[in-house]
Design an enzyme around this catalytic site. Structure first.
Site, short mmCIF file in Angstrom:
data_model
loop_
_atom_site.label_atom_id
_atom_site.label_comp_id
_atom_site.label_asym_id
_atom_site.label_seq_id
_atom_site.Cartn_x
_atom_site.Cartn_y
_atom_site.Cartn_z
N ASP A 135 0.84 -1.19 0.00
CA ASP A 135 0.00 0.00 0.00
C ASP A 135 0.88 1.25 0.00
OD1 ASP A 135 -2.43 1.31 -0.08
OD2 ASP A 135 -2.65 1.38 2.10
N TYR A 137 1.18 5.66 -0.32
CA TYR A 137 0.67 6.81 0.44
C TYR A 137 0.94 8.01 -0.45
CZ TYR A 137 0.29 9.61 4.82
OH TYR A 137 -0.07 10.49 5.83
N HIS A 142 -3.85 14.07 0.79
CA HIS A 142 -4.12 13.21 1.94
C HIS A 142 -2.98 13.28 2.96
CE1 HIS A 142 -5.34 9.78 4.36
NE2 HIS A 142 -4.20 9.18 4.10
N ARG A 151 0.32 16.36 13.23
CA ARG A 151 1.65 16.89 13.57
C ARG A 151 1.63 18.40 13.55
NH1 ARG A 151 2.90 12.54 10.37
NH2 ARG A 151 3.11 13.92 8.61
N GLU A 210 -9.34 4.27 -2.32
CA GLU A 210 -8.11 4.01 -3.06
C GLU A 210 -8.47 3.30 -4.37
OE1 GLU A 210 -4.79 2.25 -1.03
OE2 GLU A 210 -5.44 2.97 0.95
N ASP A 242 -9.58 0.48 1.59
CA ASP A 242 -8.61 -0.01 2.57
C ASP A 242 -9.09 0.37 3.99
OD1 ASP A 242 -6.29 -1.26 3.36
OD2 ASP A 242 -5.06 0.55 3.19
N GLN A 249 -4.75 2.60 15.02
CA GLN A 249 -3.61 3.10 14.24
C GLN A 249 -2.78 4.12 15.03
OE1 GLN A 249 -4.91 4.83 10.53
NE2 GLN A 249 -2.86 5.31 9.82
N TYR A 253 1.14 2.67 15.69
CA TYR A 253 1.93 2.81 14.46
C TYR A 253 3.40 3.18 14.67
CZ TYR A 253 2.21 7.93 13.87
OH TYR A 253 2.51 9.25 14.00
N THR A 358 -4.84 6.51 0.05
CA THR A 358 -6.07 7.31 0.04
C THR A 358 -5.97 8.44 -0.98
OG1 THR A 358 -6.28 6.84 2.38
CG2 THR A 358 -7.63 8.63 1.52
CA CA Z 1 -4.27 2.67 2.82
#
Ligand code: CA
Length: 424
Positions: A135, A137, A142, A151, A210, A242, A249, A253, A358
């Protein structure tokens, strides 16, 4: 490149509604079964599924590099083993057989009855036996939204993002086909950062809009695939939800990335639309600044104009469309993703699945996840019954659709639809 089956002037002797996802120029591939028929390879025109095993048995697929086992099977992998030329020739043959004015098949009524099956009479199955699932990113919008939320709005993109098509290795075993329900996952979260974590059902189940591509056999371990070669290794694309558990998460993560928040389910649409069929819908990818490293450079139009939308259908309530996006917003193209994936010598194999990440667009109604659409729950979305959604509720059905159109021909992906059931 001219592909005979893409000719916009073609019409089929099978009736096709103007808004159909499946004109004769599409001819996607999938796996289906019926109450009487074992799983097998199919294609589709209008509201009919074409039984490729029967076509083969009846002799309509002669002089192509295929055998019975390529169609009498529960995955497209055997067919994809024949590579781009094989699948292109097969699609061109299907086009000839279904084209108005070519009655080789049409004139044999008892063959037509055997080969064409009403789409509402079949059950579509997972189209590919997926070896590895990766997958990416790759949507700048996104990544920026997520970075802004979690952040620093002023440094939303991490330093590597504009240099590397960031990705991770996902889990192939939990990739499921449209129509298979998903249970809300159980897991460990830390709702209060000043207290110990807790165990229970995820409270923040989300979708990710996605698309994914499926590969032919790549090169041997140790060899790399260049951006110029990459399209020869891509069979086709599908819609991809997804599923994600945001609260799991957030807690799990660090430092190794996504794990149980992501691997409980990922849903694919059942028809793989070939890259060949998408040829007329090529567009430029976004301008890339800074200039990418040489192995990521590419020439030509490598993105695709594919309109995407997401709807939520609460139990017993009419669906509400909550997102409209487009595949063309992706910052990193598929050829860059594949070149990057193999630049270290990592091999890809027939039946690998690569998620785009995404796909969010520039406007708030084009964001590709609930996390962004409802902005961490600060802007709940309204359903048709007046109820609100910050994330997905039990018994909600999430529906994704996609199509490309150039005013002449519309090529669609059908849909990926799955219901979130309560936790087990
Ligand atoms: Ca994903």
């Amino acid at each position: 490149m001219s592909i005979a089956a893409n000719n916009p002037a073609l019409t089929s002797w099978i009736e096709v509604q103007p808004n159909s996802d499946f004109p004769i120029q599409n001819l996607p591939f999938g796996i289906f079964k019926t109450a009487q028929l074992t799983p097998r390879v199919g294609s589709r025109v209008g509201d009919f599924v074409i039984d490729l095993k029967s076509l083969f048995v009846l002799g309509y697929l002669e002089n192509l590099p295929f055998e019975m086992g390529d169609f009498d099977t529960s995955s497209l992998n055997n067919l994809m083993k024949k590579g781009k030329k094989g699948t292109r020739d097969l699609r061109n043959r299907l086009s000839k057989l279904m084209e108005s004015g070519h009655d080789d098949l049409q004139k044999n009524e008892h063959h037509v009855d055997q080969v064409l099956i009403a789409a509402d009479q079949v059950e579509m199955l997972l189209p590919v036996e997926i070896g590895d699932y990766t997958d990416f990113y790759s949507s700048r919008e996104h990544a920026t939204n997520v970075g802004t939320m979690f952040r620093d709005p002023n440094n939303a993109l991490l330093p590597n993002w504009l240099w590397i098509p960031v990705g991770y290795h996902g889990r192939a075993s939990s990739v499921i086909v449209s129509g298979v329900d998903v249970h809300r996952p159980m897991g460990q979260t830390r709702p209060n950062p000043n207290e110990n974590p807790v165990f229970g059902p995820s409270q923040r189940v989300d979708f990710e809009l996605e698309m994914a591509f499926v590969t032919y056999d790549g090169k041997p371990l140790g060899d790399r695939i260049s951006t110029g070669e990459a399209e020869d290794y891509i069979f086709g694309m599908c819609l991809f939800n997804d599923w994600s558990a945001r609260d799991i998460q957030t807690w799990e993560y660090v430092p190794l990335g996504p794990f149980l928040a992501k691997n409980f389910a990922s849903s694919v649409s059942p028809w793989i639309v070939t890259l060949d069929a998408l040829e007329p819908y090529r567009v430029d990818g976004p301008a890339q600044d800074p200039k990418v490293l040489s192995y990521l450079e590419y020439e030509g139009q490598k993105s695709y104009d594919i309109q995407l939308e997401v709807a939520i259908e609460p139990e017993g309530v009419e669906e509400a469309t909550i997102c409209r996006s487009n595949f063309k917003y992706m910052y990193w193209t598929m050829v860059q993703q594949l070149a990057h994936h193999t630049v270290n010598g990592c091999n890809v194999r027939c039946g690998d699945l690569m998620g785009s990440g995404t796909i969010s667009g520039p406007t708030p109604d084009s964001y590709g996840s609930m996390l962004e659409l409802a902005w961490k729950g600060e802007k709940p979305l309204k359903m048709k019954d007046g109820s609100e959604r910050k994330f997905i509720k039990d018994n909600d059905t999430v529906i994704m659709r996609g199509f490309a159109t150039n005013g002449e021909v519309r090529i669609g992906f059908g849909e990926v639809r799955s219901k979130l059931l309560p936790a087990k």
